[in-house]
Design a protein around this motif. Sequence first.
Motif, PDB file in Angstrom:
ATOM      1  N   PHE A 162       7.596  -2.582  -1.138  1.00  0.00           N
ATOM      2  CA  PHE A 162       6.909  -1.677  -2.091  1.00  0.00           C
ATOM      3  C   PHE A 162       5.410  -1.493  -2.002  1.00  0.00           C
ATOM      4  N   SER A 163       4.677  -2.249  -1.366  1.00  0.00           N
ATOM      5  CA  SER A 163       3.312  -2.330  -0.783  1.00  0.00           C
ATOM      6  C   SER A 163       3.362  -1.070   0.209  1.00  0.00           C
ATOM      7  N   LYS A 164       4.282  -1.182   1.320  1.00  0.00           N
ATOM      8  CA  LYS A 164       4.381  -0.117   2.340  1.00  0.00           C
ATOM      9  C   LYS A 164       4.662   1.096   1.806  1.00  0.00           C
ATOM     10  N   ARG A 165       5.803   1.393   0.732  1.00  0.00           N
ATOM     11  CA  ARG A 165       6.173   2.409   0.226  1.00  0.00           C
ATOM     12  C   ARG A 165       4.785   3.237  -0.372  1.00  0.00           C
ATOM     13  N   HIS A 166       4.225   2.406  -1.308  1.00  0.00           N
ATOM     14  CA  HIS A 166       2.750   3.112  -1.765  1.00  0.00           C
ATOM     15  C   HIS A 166       1.793   3.201  -0.716  1.00  0.00           C
ATOM     16  N   ALA A 167       1.453   2.417   0.105  1.00  0.00           N
ATOM     17  CA  ALA A 167       0.313   2.556   1.177  1.00  0.00           C
ATOM     18  C   ALA A 167       0.751   3.792   2.103  1.00  0.00           C
ATOM     19  N   ASP A 168       2.057   3.931   2.330  1.00  0.00           N
ATOM     20  CA  ASP A 168       2.222   5.054   3.236  1.00  0.00           C
ATOM     21  C   ASP A 168       2.216   6.556   2.418  1.00  0.00           C
ATOM     22  N   ILE A 169       2.351   6.578   1.301  1.00  0.00           N
ATOM     23  CA  ILE A 169       2.078   7.668   0.412  1.00  0.00           C
ATOM     24  C   ILE A 169       0.726   7.874   0.512  1.00  0.00           C
ATOM     25  N   LEU A 170      -0.030   6.826   0.074  1.00  0.00           N
ATOM     26  CA  LEU A 170      -1.660   6.876  -0.143  1.00  0.00           C
ATOM     27  C   LEU A 170      -2.074   7.236   1.328  1.00  0.00           C
ATOM     28  N   SER A 171      -1.572   6.946   2.443  1.00  0.00           N
ATOM     29  CA  SER A 171      -2.104   7.010   3.800  1.00  0.00           C
ATOM     30  C   SER A 171      -2.321   8.715   4.053  1.00  0.00           C
ATOM     31  N   GLU A 172      -1.256   9.381   3.473  1.00  0.00           N
ATOM     32  CA  GLU A 172      -1.445  10.861   3.722  1.00  0.00           C
ATOM     33  C   GLU A 172      -2.561  11.661   2.937  1.00  0.00           C
ATOM     34  N   ARG A 173      -3.286  10.792   1.998  1.00  0.00           N
ATOM     35  CA  ARG A 173      -4.501  11.457   1.284  1.00  0.00           C
ATOM     36  C   ARG A 173      -5.770  11.441   2.049  1.00  0.00           C
ATOM     37  N   ARG A 174      -6.423  12.312   1.930  1.00  0.00           N
ATOM     38  CA  ARG A 174      -7.922  12.217   2.838  1.00  0.00           C
ATOM     39  C   ARG A 174      -8.807  11.742   1.665  1.00  0.00           C
ATOM     40  N   ASP A 175      -8.385  11.242   0.622  1.00  0.00           N
ATOM     41  CA  ASP A 175      -9.426  10.869  -0.343  1.00  0.00           C
ATOM     42  C   ASP A 175      -9.148   9.345  -0.644  1.00  0.00           C
ATOM     43  N   GLU A 221       3.605   9.449  -9.253  1.00  0.00           N
ATOM     44  CA  GLU A 221       2.878   8.300  -9.919  1.00  0.00           C
ATOM     45  C   GLU A 221       1.687   7.732  -9.120  1.00  0.00           C
ATOM     46  N   ASN A 222       1.630   7.952  -7.898  1.00  0.00           N
ATOM     47  CA  ASN A 222       0.533   7.376  -7.203  1.00  0.00           C
ATOM     48  C   ASN A 222      -0.674   8.561  -7.141  1.00  0.00           C
ATOM     49  N   GLU A 223      -0.285   9.852  -7.100  1.00  0.00           N
ATOM     50  CA  GLU A 223      -1.346  11.027  -7.456  1.00  0.00           C
ATOM     51  C   GLU A 223      -1.737  10.640  -8.607  1.00  0.00           C
ATOM     52  N   THR A 224      -1.127  10.497  -9.622  1.00  0.00           N
ATOM     53  CA  THR A 224      -1.649  10.443 -11.220  1.00  0.00           C
ATOM     54  C   THR A 224      -2.636   9.192 -11.298  1.00  0.00           C
ATOM     55  N   PHE A 225      -2.303   7.902 -10.610  1.00  0.00           N
ATOM     56  CA  PHE A 225      -3.227   6.885 -10.813  1.00  0.00           C
ATOM     57  C   PHE A 225      -4.344   7.213  -9.992  1.00  0.00           C
ATOM     58  N   ILE A 226      -4.345   7.649  -8.738  1.00  0.00           N
ATOM     59  CA  ILE A 226      -5.658   7.937  -7.966  1.00  0.00           C
ATOM     60  C   ILE A 226      -6.449   8.880  -8.605  1.00  0.00           C
ATOM     61  N   GLU A 227      -5.647  10.001  -9.079  1.00  0.00           N
ATOM     62  CA  GLU A 227      -6.625  11.024  -9.961  1.00  0.00           C
ATOM     63  C   GLU A 227      -7.463  10.286 -11.197  1.00  0.00           C
ATOM     64  N   ALA A 228      -6.700   9.610 -11.996  1.00  0.00           N
ATOM     65  CA  ALA A 228      -7.122   8.718 -13.078  1.00  0.00           C
ATOM     66  C   ALA A 228      -8.568   7.965 -12.657  1.00  0.00           C
ATOM     67  N   VAL A 229      -8.267   7.247 -11.546  1.00  0.00           N
ATOM     68  CA  VAL A 229      -9.346   6.358 -10.995  1.00  0.00           C
ATOM     69  C   VAL A 229     -10.565   7.564 -10.721  1.00  0.00           C
ATOM     70  N   LYS A 230     -10.260   8.472 -10.061  1.00  0.00           N
ATOM     71  CA  LYS A 230     -11.528   9.269  -9.435  1.00  0.00           C
ATOM     72  C   LYS A 230     -12.149  10.043 -10.624  1.00  0.00           C
ATOM     73  N   THR A 231     -11.451  10.251 -11.791  1.00  0.00           N
ATOM     74  CA  THR A 231     -12.085  11.270 -12.697  1.00  0.00           C
ATOM     75  C   THR A 231     -12.423  10.211 -13.850  1.00  0.00           C
ATOM     76  N   GLY A 232     -11.757   9.185 -14.013  1.00  0.00           N
ATOM     77  CA  GLY A 232     -11.923   8.132 -15.122  1.00  0.00           C
ATOM     78  C   GLY A 232     -11.089   8.653 -16.481  1.00  0.00           C
ATOM     79  N   ASP A 233     -10.267   9.476 -16.125  1.00  0.00           N
ATOM     80  CA  ASP A 233      -9.262  10.134 -17.396  1.00  0.00           C
ATOM     81  C   ASP A 233      -8.061   9.739 -17.019  1.00  0.00           C
ATOM     82  N   PRO A 234      -7.298   8.623 -17.660  1.00  0.00           N
ATOM     83  CA  PRO A 234      -6.122   8.137 -17.453  1.00  0.00           C
ATOM     84  C   PRO A 234      -4.813   8.771 -18.314  1.00  0.00           C
ATOM     85  N   SER A 235      -5.245   9.971 -18.924  1.00  0.00           N
ATOM     86  CA  SER A 235      -4.240  10.424 -19.894  1.00  0.00           C
ATOM     87  C   SER A 235      -3.060  10.952 -19.301  1.00  0.00           C
TER      88      SER A 235
END
Length: 329
Positions: free
Chosen positions: A13-26, A278-292
């Motif tokens: 599961f670490s690799k599953r999430h890391a692989d998805i995040l590795s595609e993001r430039r941010d 779910e990864n996109e949603t979490f990262i965007e929440a961290v970036k914006t401070g909005d977890p809604s």
Amino acid sequence: MTIHVGFMGTGNFSKRHADILSERRDVNIAAFYGTSQEKADHMAHHYDNARGYDDLVKMLDTEQLDAAYICVPPMSHGSIEQELIDRNIPFFVEKPLSNEADMPADFARQIEGKSLITSVGYHFRYKQNTQTLKNFLELQEIGMITGKWMSGLPQTAWWTDQEKSGGQFNEQTIHIVDLLRFTAGEVKEVYAVFANTVLGKNENDITIADVGTVTLTLESGVIANISNTCVLPPHVHDIGITFYTDDGILSWQPDRVEHDSGTVLEEYNDRDNPYEKENETFIEAVKTGDPSEIQSDYSDALKTQKITAAALKSAHTGQVVAINGDGGA
């Protein structure tokens, strides 16, 4: 803005999430913490600039993390969450929260006190067919619900140890419990019966139940039953949840929803990847401070965790276990 992310755990599961995040430039995958330096280094070498650590405190002292992912077995939760909470680092944690519920309840209180952003890996909540199901249910009156997680035995050593995994209902079927809450509301009472009917006869070191059935009374008065087994052959499975309503039968499976109204059978298929969402949603929440937009934060996931803990208690005592107003047993 680049989000520097660290991973706790070196499994699939670490690799599953890391692989998805590795595609993001941010996102910068900065570090992996493992139970050995070898495991941590092995994971880290797959990602540019990532480093491996076998010491959690050293990793957190060295790396300036903006977020963390906790992907460890049920029995390994505890010190990781506490370090992240103490350092105010937002985190994503894979389910289940633990092999019990008391420790997560303490963490939930601390998280709430700090308004720390968290997300829990109930990925089925992010599927389009789950939203399709919820849309149908808004127009129907539910009478009864049945759920199931029927599968084979995972080839993971700790999984068959009750003290480590918490058993199948805690480790796998908890997804169905969470879907029940997400679509039909909170649970009031739980009664469970578990047994070891097949696996224990052949392998003496298996301490989990290999079959179980749990009856749940919802606060709405709806009755639900969720059953599971891990005696099936490898790659054979039957997973889903079915709602019996005043408008017919609604059946959910991971990739489709069927609606049988008695005269028309409608089927809705999808092949979307909820892990990406779910990864996109979490990262965007961290970036914006909005977890809604996060579908399950730590406090919400605690309610699901307490239901599985109540089921284990009921199976052990033979008694109905009541769930209090905040989801606790």
